[in-house]
Design a protein around this motif. Structure first.
Motif, PDB file in Angstrom:
ATOM      1  N   LYS A 190       0.835  -1.198   0.000  1.00  0.00           N
ATOM      2  CA  LYS A 190       0.000   0.000   0.000  1.00  0.00           C
ATOM      3  C   LYS A 190       0.876   1.257   0.000  1.00  0.00           C
ATOM      4  O   LYS A 190       0.750   2.119  -0.880  1.00  0.00           O
ATOM      5  N   TYR A 191       1.771   1.318   0.951  1.00  0.00           N
ATOM      6  CA  TYR A 191       2.619   2.505   1.049  1.00  0.00           C
ATOM      7  C   TYR A 191       3.506   2.643  -0.191  1.00  0.00           C
ATOM      8  O   TYR A 191       3.634   3.728  -0.760  1.00  0.00           O
ATOM      9  N   ALA A 192       4.093   1.549  -0.589  1.00  0.00           N
ATOM     10  CA  ALA A 192       5.007   1.585  -1.728  1.00  0.00           C
ATOM     11  C   ALA A 192       4.285   2.064  -2.977  1.00  0.00           C
ATOM     12  O   ALA A 192       4.782   2.919  -3.716  1.00  0.00           O
ATOM     13  N   ASN A 193       3.105   1.551  -3.212  1.00  0.00           N
ATOM     14  CA  ASN A 193       2.351   1.945  -4.387  1.00  0.00           C
ATOM     15  C   ASN A 193       2.036   3.428  -4.390  1.00  0.00           C
ATOM     16  O   ASN A 193       2.122   4.088  -5.419  1.00  0.00           O
ATOM     17  N   GLU A 194       1.684   3.929  -3.225  1.00  0.00           N
ATOM     18  CA  GLU A 194       1.409   5.364  -3.140  1.00  0.00           C
ATOM     19  C   GLU A 194       2.633   6.178  -3.551  1.00  0.00           C
ATOM     20  O   GLU A 194       2.507   7.269  -4.105  1.00  0.00           O
ATOM     21  N   LYS A 195       3.790   5.651  -3.254  1.00  0.00           N
ATOM     22  CA  LYS A 195       5.021   6.362  -3.572  1.00  0.00           C
ATOM     23  C   LYS A 195       5.549   5.997  -4.953  1.00  0.00           C
ATOM     24  O   LYS A 195       6.681   6.337  -5.299  1.00  0.00           O
ATOM     25  N   GLY A 196       4.761   5.261  -5.701  1.00  0.00           N
ATOM     26  CA  GLY A 196       5.168   4.923  -7.059  1.00  0.00           C
ATOM     27  C   GLY A 196       6.127   3.748  -7.158  1.00  0.00           C
ATOM     28  O   GLY A 196       6.787   3.565  -8.176  1.00  0.00           O
ATOM     29  N   TYR A 197       6.194   2.953  -6.115  1.00  0.00           N
ATOM     30  CA  TYR A 197       7.067   1.785  -6.137  1.00  0.00           C
ATOM     31  C   TYR A 197       6.270   0.513  -6.369  1.00  0.00           C
ATOM     32  O   TYR A 197       5.106   0.417  -5.972  1.00  0.00           O
ATOM     33  N   ASN A 198       6.893  -0.446  -6.999  1.00  0.00           N
ATOM     34  CA  ASN A 198       6.298  -1.768  -7.116  1.00  0.00           C
ATOM     35  C   ASN A 198       7.015  -2.724  -6.194  1.00  0.00           C
ATOM     36  O   ASN A 198       8.146  -2.478  -5.778  1.00  0.00           O
ATOM     37  N   VAL A 199       6.352  -3.820  -5.910  1.00  0.00           N
ATOM     38  CA  VAL A 199       6.898  -4.753  -4.939  1.00  0.00           C
ATOM     39  C   VAL A 199       7.114  -6.124  -5.567  1.00  0.00           C
ATOM     40  O   VAL A 199       6.196  -6.694  -6.148  1.00  0.00           O
ATOM     41  N   ILE A 200       8.325  -6.602  -5.470  1.00  0.00           N
ATOM     42  CA  ILE A 200       8.632  -7.952  -5.933  1.00  0.00           C
ATOM     43  C   ILE A 200       8.721  -8.855  -4.711  1.00  0.00           C
ATOM     44  O   ILE A 200       9.495  -8.588  -3.800  1.00  0.00           O
ATOM     45  N   VAL A 201       7.905  -9.874  -4.685  1.00  0.00           N
ATOM     46  CA  VAL A 201       7.891 -10.760  -3.525  1.00  0.00           C
ATOM     47  C   VAL A 201       8.577 -12.065  -3.823  1.00  0.00           C
ATOM     48  O   VAL A 201       8.331 -12.672  -4.867  1.00  0.00           O
ATOM     49  N   CYS A 202       9.391 -12.510  -2.914  1.00  0.00           N
ATOM     50  CA  CYS A 202       9.937 -13.858  -2.980  1.00  0.00           C
ATOM     51  C   CYS A 202       9.642 -14.551  -1.667  1.00  0.00           C
ATOM     52  O   CYS A 202       9.700 -13.925  -0.615  1.00  0.00           O
ATOM     53  N   VAL A 203       9.330 -15.820  -1.737  1.00  0.00           N
ATOM     54  CA  VAL A 203       9.024 -16.586  -0.540  1.00  0.00           C
ATOM     55  C   VAL A 203      10.206 -17.493  -0.233  1.00  0.00           C
ATOM     56  O   VAL A 203      10.627 -18.276  -1.083  1.00  0.00           O
ATOM     57  N   SER A 204      10.753 -17.359   0.958  1.00  0.00           N
ATOM     58  CA  SER A 204      11.925 -18.184   1.283  1.00  0.00           C
ATOM     59  C   SER A 204      11.509 -19.573   1.742  1.00  0.00           C
ATOM     60  O   SER A 204      12.332 -20.481   1.799  1.00  0.00           O
ATOM     61  N   ASP A 205      10.240 -19.708   2.105  1.00  0.00           N
ATOM     62  CA  ASP A 205       9.752 -21.016   2.523  1.00  0.00           C
ATOM     63  C   ASP A 205      10.522 -21.516   3.741  1.00  0.00           C
ATOM     64  O   ASP A 205      10.748 -22.709   3.874  1.00  0.00           O
ATOM     65  N   GLU A 206      10.902 -20.609   4.578  1.00  0.00           N
ATOM     66  CA  GLU A 206      11.660 -20.914   5.802  1.00  0.00           C
ATOM     67  C   GLU A 206      13.023 -21.543   5.506  1.00  0.00           C
ATOM     68  O   GLU A 206      13.650 -22.110   6.385  1.00  0.00           O
ATOM     69  N   SER A 207      13.470 -21.463   4.272  1.00  0.00           N
ATOM     70  CA  SER A 207      14.734 -22.092   3.918  1.00  0.00           C
ATOM     71  C   SER A 207      15.849 -21.066   3.737  1.00  0.00           C
ATOM     72  O   SER A 207      15.678 -20.035   3.082  1.00  0.00           O
ATOM     73  N   PHE A 208      16.986 -21.369   4.312  1.00  0.00           N
ATOM     74  CA  PHE A 208      18.149 -20.493   4.205  1.00  0.00           C
ATOM     75  C   PHE A 208      18.583 -20.349   2.750  1.00  0.00           C
ATOM     76  O   PHE A 208      18.775 -19.236   2.250  1.00  0.00           O
ATOM     77  N   ASP A 209      18.706 -21.479   2.076  1.00  0.00           N
ATOM     78  CA  ASP A 209      19.188 -21.445   0.697  1.00  0.00           C
ATOM     79  C   ASP A 209      18.293 -20.610  -0.209  1.00  0.00           C
ATOM     80  O   ASP A 209      18.773 -19.804  -1.005  1.00  0.00           O
ATOM     81  N   LYS A 210      16.992 -20.812  -0.075  1.00  0.00           N
ATOM     82  CA  LYS A 210      16.093 -20.039  -0.933  1.00  0.00           C
ATOM     83  C   LYS A 210      16.195 -18.560  -0.625  1.00  0.00           C
ATOM     84  O   LYS A 210      16.120 -17.716  -1.510  1.00  0.00           O
TER      85      LYS A 210
END
Lengths: 339, 339
Positions: free
Chosen positions: B86-106
């Motif tokens: 929400k905040y990022a979008n207001e400021k013109g930013y997009n959000v890239i999400v990655c899920v680590s799945d609780e894993s260190f390597d990921k």
DNA sequence: TTGTACGCGTTATCAT
DNA sequence: ATGATAACGCGTACAA
């Protein structure tokens, strides 16, 4: 602070040309053994990694997928997202998520932001408002630009593109049939206002199951509720004024709230009232009694959507053939029904 | 299919230079009235939009934020994400999400993928495995490269950066105090194995509240459970062999399952057993009876994290001053406690 | 007022 | 075997 190092930096440092460095790092046969090793060693030492943005500009491929969903604090959507992200990551893609918040305008703005080169394709579920307005020009523009698009769950016939859905109507039919088979006669339907999107298909399945089993349809047994079931009064009045022995709910929040309402009025689940809800989420699993639910297999839906999209993205030739994948929903039987 | 149009296309079509087009579209005073209008009209007609990638390359700013979280099918994390987005979008930013799945390597892989120019900064919560290994080199590398980083909820002292957390210890203390004030004497704690991350702070609060109120600490009243409470046997044995009149749970899943287990053994909530859980999610609201819960205000946490990050990103000068924002958790009283 | 040239970081083609 | 050049799309300092 050690800033990111570029090809140019390496070239300057090692006193060779940029293109030599580029080739050396790609292990090109054109470059001599020793120079290659020198360059590679240096690059490794300074942890050189090519700049994604520059590569995107050159290749006209971002390796980013844009996902636009109506809500993220929502079990089903996060589940689908999980599937998308998983598959995409395996294929080396990143996922940019935007939340439309069920708003048409936000959906449009988000798409425009991303459509200007930030992503290679879209995966999305339509916002409630978009469905209501029946305005899909923003989607059409995107597809006309040649940007691949995959719709899931909340889709529309108006847009020609790949789609992934579950067999909502059949699933609702099966759920109602299960209730009938267990001896229920007066089966209610709790649905969203205006039978929006998938809800209408679920309602269709509900009605046709009743018809097929020669149970008279009673419109009084259909309750339309606002999104989050905020209107407790409406449902309380419904419970007080109608008699029914089963409910099909179009989502799990409705199902849990229906159950609570029934319990508070002294009804026993499932003896006095059977309940089945769509979405097999954490609520269904952990409520007490636990809820029989229609599992939508969100993860698979997400994986399939991502697969379809990436195939389109990576196929260079103009696509004309679009598919609609239908995922079979399954009913998970728990304690809120008799079997 | 009408492909995206570029400055070059417009220039060629209108027989002017690229820079003239560029300036005209920025309404530069350098350009003559008529040429400007011609160009602007043409651009509008063909729906010209500048290419984000090219601009990113030029500005060395992507206007993308990378978010790495352990899980997305998870109420608290999605809530925080919502705030970020929400905040990022207001400021013109997009959000890239990655899920680590609780894993260190990921987690490491995801960070590396994004750190090569795809994002301007990171917001993340550490994976369970990362916390266990106590290895934060991937985070340090990123900060050393000058990429801003904000940690939330699952943080570590090992990395110097901005952080947003809730006052876990105090919140647990307050929760236990509330139980004590309502007359409870034997208060159990259901926590994760190894007191991982936030759980340890919550445990600290639990212990210190007991101490402060002169209640003897009984280690037998602490139950450590695997992440998803899969181990029903362990908790059943616990319930059968211990006597207690209240439980503090470090998350809402534990809380609901504890309640179900208690109910199945004939205990009444809250008369026989009071329950308080961390995370004020949908489960707490809709379980029956509803659960008294510690609200973590995920949305605010996300907004603050995004705000901190964007401030750092947009401040050109090297940052040295890092803050840790502490959000006050609040207890939402419902039916699982006496008051 | 308009246009040229350069740079962002990379790769591919063509010279040397 | 190595390097120069152009190109991806844009913006801007500088030249005309």
């Amino acid at each position: 602070m050690k800033r990111k190092i570029t090809l140019k930096d390496i070239a300057r440092e090692l006193d060779v040309s940029i293109s030599t460095v580029s080739k050396a790092l790609k292990n090109s046969e054109e470059i001599g053994r020793d120079t290659k090793e020198r360059i590679q060693a240096f690059a490794k030492l300074y942890n050189y990694k090519p700049n994604n943005i520059a590569i995107s500009l050159k290749n006209k491929r971002t390796k980013n997928i844009g996902v636009i969903i109506p809500d993220i604090v929502h079990h089903f959507f996060t589940t689908v997202f999980r599937g998308i992200e998983k598959y995409a990551n395996e294929k080396g893609y990143n996922v940019i998520v935007c939340v439309s918040d069920e708003s048409f305008d936000k959906e449009v703005i988000n798409m425009e932001m991303l459509a200007n080169g930030s992503i290679d394709g879209f995966i999305m579920a339509l916002s409630a408002e978009t469905q209501k307005r029946n305005d899909f020009n923003h989607l059409k523009e995107v597809t006309e630009q040649g940007i691949p698009l995959v719709l899931f769950d909340r889709v529309t016939d108006e847009v020609v593109c790949d789609k992934v859905i579950i067999n909502d109507e059949q699933a609702a039919y099966d759920a109602v049939k299960k209730l009938i088979d267990s001896g229920r006669k007066r089966i209610a339907l709790f649905t969203t206002e205006n039978y929006l999107g998938v809800s209408s298909k679920r309602a269709d399945g509900y009605f046709s199951a009743l018809k097929a089993h020669k149970i008279e349809i009673d419109e009084n047994l259909v309750l339309q509720l606002p999104f989050q079931f905020e209107n407790e009064d409406k449902s309380e009045a419904f419970f007080k004024s109608r008699s029914f022995d089963a409910v099909l709910c179009v989502n799990e929040i409705f199902a849990v709230r229906a159950m609570r309402m029934a319990q508070s009025m002294g009804k026993r689940i499932p003896q006095d009232l059977s309940i089945i809800g769509f979405t097999d989420g954490i609520l269904s699993k952990l409520s007490s009694p636990s809820l029989t639910a229609v599992a939508q297999h969100g993860i698979r839906m997400g994986e399939i959507a991502a697969k379809m999209l990436i195939e389109k993205v990576e196929s260079d030739r103009e696509q004309e053939n679009f598919r609609t994948e239908i995922i079979q929903a399954t009913i998970i039987e728990r304690e809120s029904t008799i079997h």
